[in-house]
Design a protein around this motif. Sequence first.
Motif, PDB file in Angstrom:
ATOM      1  N   HIS A 165       2.439 -11.721 -14.814  1.00  0.00           N
ATOM      2  CA  HIS A 165       2.209 -10.308 -14.486  1.00  0.00           C
ATOM      3  C   HIS A 165       0.728 -10.045 -14.227  1.00  0.00           C
ATOM      4  N   GLN A 201      -1.388 -12.161 -13.034  1.00  0.00           N
ATOM      5  CA  GLN A 201      -1.675 -12.709 -11.710  1.00  0.00           C
ATOM      6  C   GLN A 201      -1.186 -11.765 -10.616  1.00  0.00           C
ATOM      7  N   GLU A 202      -0.026 -11.185 -10.826  1.00  0.00           N
ATOM      8  CA  GLU A 202       0.529 -10.294  -9.815  1.00  0.00           C
ATOM      9  C   GLU A 202      -0.309  -9.017  -9.691  1.00  0.00           C
ATOM     10  N   SER A 260      -3.517  -9.422  -7.697  1.00  0.00           N
ATOM     11  CA  SER A 260      -3.439  -9.544  -6.243  1.00  0.00           C
ATOM     12  C   SER A 260      -2.939  -8.234  -5.647  1.00  0.00           C
ATOM     13  N   VAL A 295      -2.205  -5.256  -3.065  1.00  0.00           N
ATOM     14  CA  VAL A 295      -1.746  -5.297  -1.682  1.00  0.00           C
ATOM     15  C   VAL A 295      -1.910  -3.908  -1.081  1.00  0.00           C
ATOM     16  N   THR A 296      -2.534  -3.847   0.084  1.00  0.00           N
ATOM     17  CA  THR A 296      -2.635  -2.588   0.821  1.00  0.00           C
ATOM     18  C   THR A 296      -1.991  -2.799   2.189  1.00  0.00           C
ATOM     19  N   GLN A 297      -0.912  -2.070   2.445  1.00  0.00           N
ATOM     20  CA  GLN A 297      -0.148  -2.276   3.682  1.00  0.00           C
ATOM     21  C   GLN A 297      -0.324  -1.082   4.611  1.00  0.00           C
ATOM     22  N   LEU A 298      -0.702  -1.351   5.838  1.00  0.00           N
ATOM     23  CA  LEU A 298      -0.744  -0.315   6.871  1.00  0.00           C
ATOM     24  C   LEU A 298       0.260  -0.707   7.952  1.00  0.00           C
ATOM     25  N   SER A 299       1.113   0.225   8.323  1.00  0.00           N
ATOM     26  CA  SER A 299       2.097  -0.100   9.362  1.00  0.00           C
ATOM     27  C   SER A 299       2.303   1.095  10.279  1.00  0.00           C
ATOM     28  N   ASP A 337       2.430   4.516   8.114  1.00  0.00           N
ATOM     29  CA  ASP A 337       2.662   4.370   6.670  1.00  0.00           C
ATOM     30  C   ASP A 337       1.540   3.569   6.033  1.00  0.00           C
ATOM     31  N   ARG A 372      -0.545  -1.381  -3.733  1.00  0.00           N
ATOM     32  CA  ARG A 372      -0.111  -1.868  -5.042  1.00  0.00           C
ATOM     33  C   ARG A 372      -1.345  -2.263  -5.842  1.00  0.00           C
ATOM     34  N   THR A 382       2.613   5.517  -1.872  1.00  0.00           N
ATOM     35  CA  THR A 382       2.852   5.414  -0.432  1.00  0.00           C
ATOM     36  C   THR A 382       2.510   6.740   0.231  1.00  0.00           C
ATOM     37  N   SER A 419       2.849   8.649   4.117  1.00  0.00           N
ATOM     38  CA  SER A 419       3.500   8.527   5.426  1.00  0.00           C
ATOM     39  C   SER A 419       3.202   9.757   6.273  1.00  0.00           C
ATOM     40  N   ARG A 464      -7.908  -2.321   7.570  1.00  0.00           N
ATOM     41  CA  ARG A 464      -6.630  -2.729   8.171  1.00  0.00           C
ATOM     42  C   ARG A 464      -6.558  -2.069   9.546  1.00  0.00           C
TER      43      ARG A 464
END
Lengths: 611, 261
Positions: free
Chosen positions: B166, B168-169, B172, B174-178, B193, B197, B227, B229, B254
């Motif tokens: 946990h 380790q998770e 790391s 995470v940033t997501q752009l879509s 969006d 995390r 999130t 949007s 991003r």
Amino acid sequence: MTATIVAPPEAPDAHRTRRGGSRRNALPVGAVVMLSTLGVLCVAIGYAAGRTGAAYGMVWYWIGQALVFLPIMIRVLSGPLTQTRAFALVAALTINGYALKWTYSPDQLRFSDELQHWTATGTVMRTGSLFQPNDALPAAVHFPGLAEMGAAVSTMTGLSLTASAFIVAGILHLMCVAAIFVLIRACGGSPRLAALTCVVYATGLHFLFFDSMYVYQTAALPFLVLTFWALRRWGTPHGPIAWSGFAVAGLVSILMVTISHHVTSLVMLAALVGFAAIERSRRSVIAAAVAFAVVAIWIGAVAPEVISYLAQPFTGMFGSKAGNGSAGGSPVWILLVQAVGIIGLVIVFLAALRREVRRRRRVAEAADDATGTDAPRPAGVTGVDAWWLAALGGGLLFFLGGGLRLIGSSGPELAARAATFTYIPLAVVVAAVILSGPRRRLVAGGVLLAVLAVGARLGGWPPSWELLPGRYLAAGAERSIDPQGIAAASWTERYLGPGNRIAADLSGWTLTSSYGRQNPVGDVAQLYDSPRWTDADAELADRLGITYLWVDKRLATSTPPTATLFYGDPRTGERTSPMPLANLTKFDDAPGISKVYDDGAIVIYRLGAPE
Amino acid sequence: MTTKILIPLSAVVAAILVWTHVPVAEAIAGLALAFVLPGYALVGVLFARRALGAVERLVLVPALSLAVAVLGGLLLYVSGIRLSGVSFALFAAGVTVVAAAVGEFRARRTGEAVEGAPGLREAVSRVRADWRSASWRTRTWRWVAPALVSIVLLGAAGWISLGSAHTQERASGVTQLSMLQTGTGLDRQVSLDLSTRNADPEQYRIVVRGSADFQASFAPRLGADATWSRDIALPIGGRVTADLYRGAEVTPYRSVFVDVT
């Protein structure tokens, strides 16, 4: 038990105690179990160190591995055991072995094969139906045994699919080893012989991982062994109820193997036919005939596609060198360790053969003396003798199967897969030979088993370069299944919907087919292997029906440890340096391609306009 | 209460608990139905009292239970019944009840003293006899203490592994752009969006540029596992680019683009 012993007989032990249990100076079983379990803790510390990149992790790993295996092996070798103690040791070894597998990745399934079956189970739970398409592993669609088990446990308990998968695989693994134990006992073997057989089996290449993963072979293996247990016990006199009970148990086991795994069902059929040829008893012929009917009906009526699926590795043996995503070749020093173990096994096996030849000669001479040389010999082999011959035959197949390693690109994988089955009879032979000799043979046997165990840890799974979990590694099997990849794959399902044709590298293939429920495409190395997007690339993408491209820019940061990056990679073995970054960023400037997703490392492109 | 009543009753109660989704109890009941109860009852039907050894029973109980789940699942599928927790549980409980009834019927007819699966009471009485015969100190030293220590060691190993996994998770982030086109023609629009995390909240800036000098900007502040949007209507087709910036950075963190039709 009416039968007496699996040949050859164990050597008399001068150190038996009056209570019929252990030697006076042998370590108590409880203490042995504790020591073994302490090994799990050590390995867990090693794994935790590996996740942070600490160098001392490997020291803890090997101390732990030694503690898990050696105390139990030494205790089994050191003297007679009651059934309870023998089984306690075997159960501890199996549970601790499974704990090693679980602590490697305790929060989620990361092995690609497990993710394929995790996806299949999720499909059963989501649709409430069987035989639904599974792009991650199409062959598994027709063998829903494991998926049903996982779905039943998850839906009945309310536990997550991942937790249920861990529980199901663990219980199946324990069942398999316990089934081997009861099979040896049913054949008249002592508790100690049964325990040592299980210990030898635990030195197999796949014992710690493939035989305990959430994969369909794990579901079929215990029932394969139970089929032979039922066949053996079917002949023991316990009245009509028990007789029919063993027959039903055998039939259920045959059905379970057939429904669960294609290769195991074919192995079961071949083994039953082979055993019927040896024993020539009515019950063994009936068992073989029933298995033939069940397997033929299932494959013919439900899973005809599996024939071409199973033929692929064999054609691959003589075909191209294109990679299939396996771990690749092992370093020479690991092969040397394994070679020493194999040579030891050959010596033990030859000793068993020599003993058997001598014994048969003595029996024949005695029979000739008693009946005269002109008297007819019995045609078949009966009783325990037939089981011993079957074990010798199965052991011989282990070595013949090992020869597959030398043939073609699929050879090593085929040999390792075959060993999962042939190592069971060989384990019986090795255990019997070790226990039948003087004390120095026990010591030599212990050394051999230790070497085999080390060889299995180094040459089995996970491969030697990822014995410890760690940070992201490009095309590094489980090391590539990280939160970033999982998040990206999950995004594809949530935003793109399932079933899109998507080109990806090895880890992207695994992630998109499982977490993303996409339809990944193989043979796409050409799309990534040049710094410019060409018309030929566009044509290939169009021909393969590719809608999306998965591009992991981290492929430019490290060398793939298996020297391969894609399914069907034509440059397998040649990828000895990181992929140039330009090959991965060229899509930004390619005409008609949209960049729809970016998380800094993984980028997803769309080819053409949305429909 | 004897096993001939206890086992089918347990199966019925377990099925009810699975049906009603009682927390914790549902998990225990589900595990019993998946691995224990049907197999236990079937062993009682299939085998005479002294036909099996203790380890054989230990293997057959989960094996037959799992066989009930798999073969029963096939039967439900063929019958057109949806596979669910309730259908699996009802089938397993039904098999358990029927098997227990058959076992009881056969025991009465043959006069054989079979109650549920043979051997449980024998095993229990044997353990009880062993327990009484050895001194408290010996049995504690030989069995109980090692078992407890082993459980603690396994628990510690699991705790360390889960904790480090946990950690380790979490490390790391995470940033997501879509960006996806969600409308065409006169209704052309894109859906943008952003999700993170990361452990700490972060201030972002998104700049969207399109053809004919189209530009829009947003300044979302996202906490952990959040999130954001937005649907953006576009006056004209062509390439639309969205650049994400962190804080006051001037280089995009991003970047995504879509050729809108």
